[in-house]
Write a protein that holds these residues in place. Structure first.
Motif, mmCIF file in Angstrom:
data_model
loop_
_atom_site.group_PDB
_atom_site.id
_atom_site.type_symbol
_atom_site.label_atom_id
_atom_site.label_comp_id
_atom_site.label_asym_id
_atom_site.label_seq_id
_atom_site.Cartn_x
_atom_site.Cartn_y
_atom_site.Cartn_z
ATOM 1 N N THR A 111 76.183 42.661 129.234
ATOM 2 C CA THR A 111 75.049 43.786 129.617
ATOM 3 C C THR A 111 74.212 43.612 128.531
ATOM 4 O OG1 THR A 111 76.749 45.016 130.405
ATOM 5 C CG2 THR A 111 74.497 46.149 129.895
ATOM 6 N N LEU A 112 72.698 43.444 129.080
ATOM 7 C CA LEU A 112 71.471 43.429 128.171
ATOM 8 C C LEU A 112 71.311 44.691 127.944
ATOM 9 C CD1 LEU A 112 69.042 41.950 126.877
ATOM 10 C CD2 LEU A 112 68.006 42.236 128.917
ATOM 11 N N ILE A 113 71.252 44.938 126.232
ATOM 12 C CA ILE A 113 70.710 46.105 125.691
ATOM 13 C C ILE A 113 69.526 46.030 125.054
ATOM 14 C CG2 ILE A 113 71.283 48.259 124.188
ATOM 15 C CD1 ILE A 113 74.385 47.570 124.895
ATOM 16 N N ALA A 114 68.300 46.436 125.590
ATOM 17 C CA ALA A 114 67.040 45.886 124.953
ATOM 18 C C ALA A 114 66.206 47.107 124.841
ATOM 19 C CB ALA A 114 66.237 45.014 125.832
ATOM 20 N N LYS A 115 64.895 46.960 123.895
ATOM 21 C CA LYS A 115 64.159 47.913 124.010
ATOM 22 C C LYS A 115 62.795 47.387 123.284
ATOM 23 C CE LYS A 115 63.360 52.624 122.936
ATOM 24 N NZ LYS A 115 63.405 53.641 124.053
ATOM 25 N N VAL A 116 61.837 48.013 123.733
ATOM 26 C CA VAL A 116 60.400 47.874 123.013
ATOM 27 C C VAL A 116 60.124 48.680 121.738
ATOM 28 C CG1 VAL A 116 57.836 47.973 123.338
ATOM 29 C CG2 VAL A 116 59.192 47.109 125.271
ATOM 30 N N LEU A 117 60.005 47.880 120.534
ATOM 31 C CA LEU A 117 59.778 48.765 119.186
ATOM 32 C C LEU A 117 58.346 48.777 118.960
ATOM 33 C CD1 LEU A 117 63.152 47.271 117.333
ATOM 34 C CD2 LEU A 117 63.064 49.236 119.079
ATOM 35 N N ASN A 118 57.787 49.803 118.342
ATOM 36 C CA ASN A 118 56.676 49.721 117.559
ATOM 37 C C ASN A 118 56.818 50.111 116.072
ATOM 38 O OD1 ASN A 118 54.885 49.512 119.890
ATOM 39 N ND2 ASN A 118 55.882 51.182 120.575
ATOM 40 N N LYS A 119 55.927 49.965 115.251
ATOM 41 C CA LYS A 119 55.747 50.332 113.896
ATOM 42 C C LYS A 119 56.728 51.666 113.669
ATOM 43 C CE LYS A 119 52.671 51.101 109.943
ATOM 44 N NZ LYS A 119 51.431 50.909 109.493
ATOM 45 N N GLY A 120 57.544 51.198 112.673
ATOM 46 C CA GLY A 120 58.532 52.400 112.224
ATOM 47 C C GLY A 120 59.839 52.622 112.955
ATOM 48 N N ASP A 121 60.055 51.667 114.211
ATOM 49 C CA ASP A 121 61.259 51.650 114.969
ATOM 50 C C ASP A 121 62.392 51.013 114.479
ATOM 51 O OD1 ASP A 121 59.904 53.554 116.799
ATOM 52 O OD2 ASP A 121 59.380 52.040 117.975
ATOM 53 N N VAL A 122 63.351 51.424 114.660
ATOM 54 C CA VAL A 122 64.736 50.656 113.939
ATOM 55 C C VAL A 122 65.532 50.503 115.222
ATOM 56 C CG1 VAL A 122 66.808 50.998 112.587
ATOM 57 C CG2 VAL A 122 64.519 52.077 112.053
ATOM 58 N N PHE A 123 66.315 49.014 115.115
ATOM 59 C CA PHE A 123 67.299 48.730 116.031
ATOM 60 C C PHE A 123 68.396 47.981 115.449
ATOM 61 C CE2 PHE A 123 68.768 46.326 120.018
ATOM 62 C CZ PHE A 123 68.701 47.630 120.839
ATOM 63 N N VAL A 124 69.471 48.129 116.112
ATOM 64 C CA VAL A 124 70.670 47.611 115.502
ATOM 65 C C VAL A 124 71.430 46.632 116.381
ATOM 66 C CG1 VAL A 124 73.135 48.028 114.816
ATOM 67 C CG2 VAL A 124 71.372 49.721 114.216
ATOM 68 N N PHE A 125 71.760 45.223 115.683
ATOM 69 C CA PHE A 125 72.388 44.162 116.393
ATOM 70 C C PHE A 125 73.702 44.109 115.908
ATOM 71 C CE2 PHE A 125 67.749 43.027 116.073
ATOM 72 C CZ PHE A 125 67.390 43.142 117.360
ATOM 73 N N PRO A 126 74.869 44.531 116.972
ATOM 74 C CA PRO A 126 75.931 44.414 116.218
ATOM 75 C C PRO A 126 76.558 42.909 115.956
ATOM 76 C CG PRO A 126 76.068 45.874 118.291
ATOM 77 C CD PRO A 126 74.729 45.064 118.238
ATOM 78 N N ILE A 127 77.445 42.962 114.946
ATOM 79 C CA ILE A 127 77.923 41.708 114.486
ATOM 80 C C ILE A 127 78.571 40.786 115.857
ATOM 81 C CG2 ILE A 127 80.327 42.598 114.126
ATOM 82 C CD1 ILE A 127 80.665 40.865 111.646
ATOM 83 N N GLY A 128 77.919 39.428 115.448
ATOM 84 C CA GLY A 128 78.335 38.584 116.727
ATOM 85 C C GLY A 128 77.644 38.585 117.714
ATOM 86 N N MET A 129 76.998 39.670 118.184
ATOM 87 C CA MET A 129 76.380 39.680 119.511
ATOM 88 C C MET A 129 75.026 38.828 119.606
ATOM 89 S SD MET A 129 78.142 41.879 121.234
ATOM 90 C CE MET A 129 79.552 41.028 120.453
ATOM 91 N N ILE A 130 74.809 38.058 120.639
ATOM 92 C CA ILE A 130 73.546 37.144 120.830
ATOM 93 C C ILE A 130 72.595 38.281 121.002
ATOM 94 C CG2 ILE A 130 72.593 35.763 122.307
ATOM 95 C CD1 ILE A 130 75.139 34.530 123.094
ATOM 96 N N HIS A 131 71.406 38.156 120.141
ATOM 97 C CA HIS A 131 70.262 38.888 120.083
ATOM 98 C C HIS A 131 68.947 37.966 119.837
ATOM 99 C CE1 HIS A 131 71.602 38.701 115.896
ATOM 100 N NE2 HIS A 131 70.274 38.959 115.423
ATOM 101 N N PHE A 132 68.019 38.661 120.057
ATOM 102 C CA PHE A 132 66.473 37.995 120.186
ATOM 103 C C PHE A 132 65.439 39.218 119.905
ATOM 104 C CE2 PHE A 132 67.273 39.747 124.408
ATOM 105 C CZ PHE A 132 66.006 40.388 124.508
ATOM 106 N N GLN A 133 64.311 38.736 119.253
ATOM 107 C CA GLN A 133 63.007 39.356 119.313
ATOM 108 C C GLN A 133 61.845 38.580 119.634
ATOM 109 O OE1 GLN A 133 64.249 38.950 115.324
ATOM 110 N NE2 GLN A 133 65.952 40.072 115.659
ATOM 111 N N PHE A 134 60.832 39.451 120.236
ATOM 112 C CA PHE A 134 59.806 38.594 120.945
ATOM 113 C C PHE A 134 58.460 39.766 120.449
ATOM 114 C CE2 PHE A 134 57.724 38.162 125.279
ATOM 115 C CZ PHE A 134 56.682 36.808 124.592
#
Length: 225
Positions: A140-163
């Motif tokens: 399952t893809l868990i994704a979000k658009v982040l702006n200044k001041g936003d925080v996101f967590v990537f759990p250990i071992g999970m494939i992740h990205f930022q664009f």
């Protein structure tokens, strides 16, 4: 007799608690091959420690994380690490940090940290970020658009990205739960390995034409060498 039974029960409980809390330390490098020959024992799970009486402020200090990195590469991003290599005092503390700079439309491609969970804070710009769960959770893809001041967590071992989906530069700071989290960039590892993985195998695994696989291997091998 009753006091003896209580004492015995307490002892058994204490012993069970000891077994329950015992565990191996988390690995701090990719491989650590055991050796019986002490003269060959150069690596430990972490780094050798100096006498704590010799510690100085510089062992716990790093300067320069305010400076932007050079994003002039094919992906338009760069990571400035602050781990045990930059701050020796982080040894055994289980934490590190990075600064990530993104050019407009720059990306930190799909990757994983084998030894750390990551928490990322956007300082400037707009990022589209996400991670993919394991097979057990149907990828399952868990994704979000982040702006200044936003925080996101990537759990250990999970494939992740930022664009960086914005037209301006973006900056993020991330903390990781290891002094040496490691990073495996998926495409680089699969198509840029040395020696190369058998292209017929990869073609079947990724359902691609062998010619496409060989072309990808050539590109990623050249980019990593």
């Amino acid at each position: 007799m009753k006091s003896v039974q209580v004492l015995l029960a307490f002892a058994l409980l204490a012993l069970a608690s000891t077994f329950a809390s015992a565990s191996d330390p988390s690995p701090l490098q990719d491989i650590c091959v055991a050796t019986k020959n002490l003269k060959d024992g150069v690596f430990v799970n972490g780094k050798f420690c100096k006498d704590p009486k010799l510690a100085k402020p510089e062992d716990f200090y790093y300067s320069g994380l305010d400076k932007a990195g050079d994003t002039g590469n094919r992906l338009g991003f760069v990571v400035t690490p602050v781990n045990v290599e930059q701050i020796p005092g982080l040894n055994t503390l289980g934490i590190s940090a990075v600064r990530v700079d993104y050019a407009p439309y720059g990306q930190n491609p799909p990757h994983t940290h084998p030894r750390a969970t990551e928490i990322l804070t956007v300082l400037e710009g707009t990022l589209y970020v996400g991670f993919v769960t394991s097979n057990q959770l149907n990828n399952t893809l868990i994704a979000k658009v982040l702006n200044k001041g936003d925080v996101f967590v990537f759990p250990i071992g999970m494939i992740h990205f930022q664009f960086n989906i914005g037209k301006t530069n973006a900056v993020a700071i991330a903390a990781l739960s290891s002094q040496n989290p490691g990073v495996i960039t998926i495409a680089n590892s699969v198509f840029g390995s040395d020696p190369a993985i058998n292209p017929d195998f990869l073609a079947r695994a990724f359902q691609l034409d062998v010619k496409v696989v060989k072309s990808l291997q050539k590109k990623f091998w050249m980019n990593s060498n």
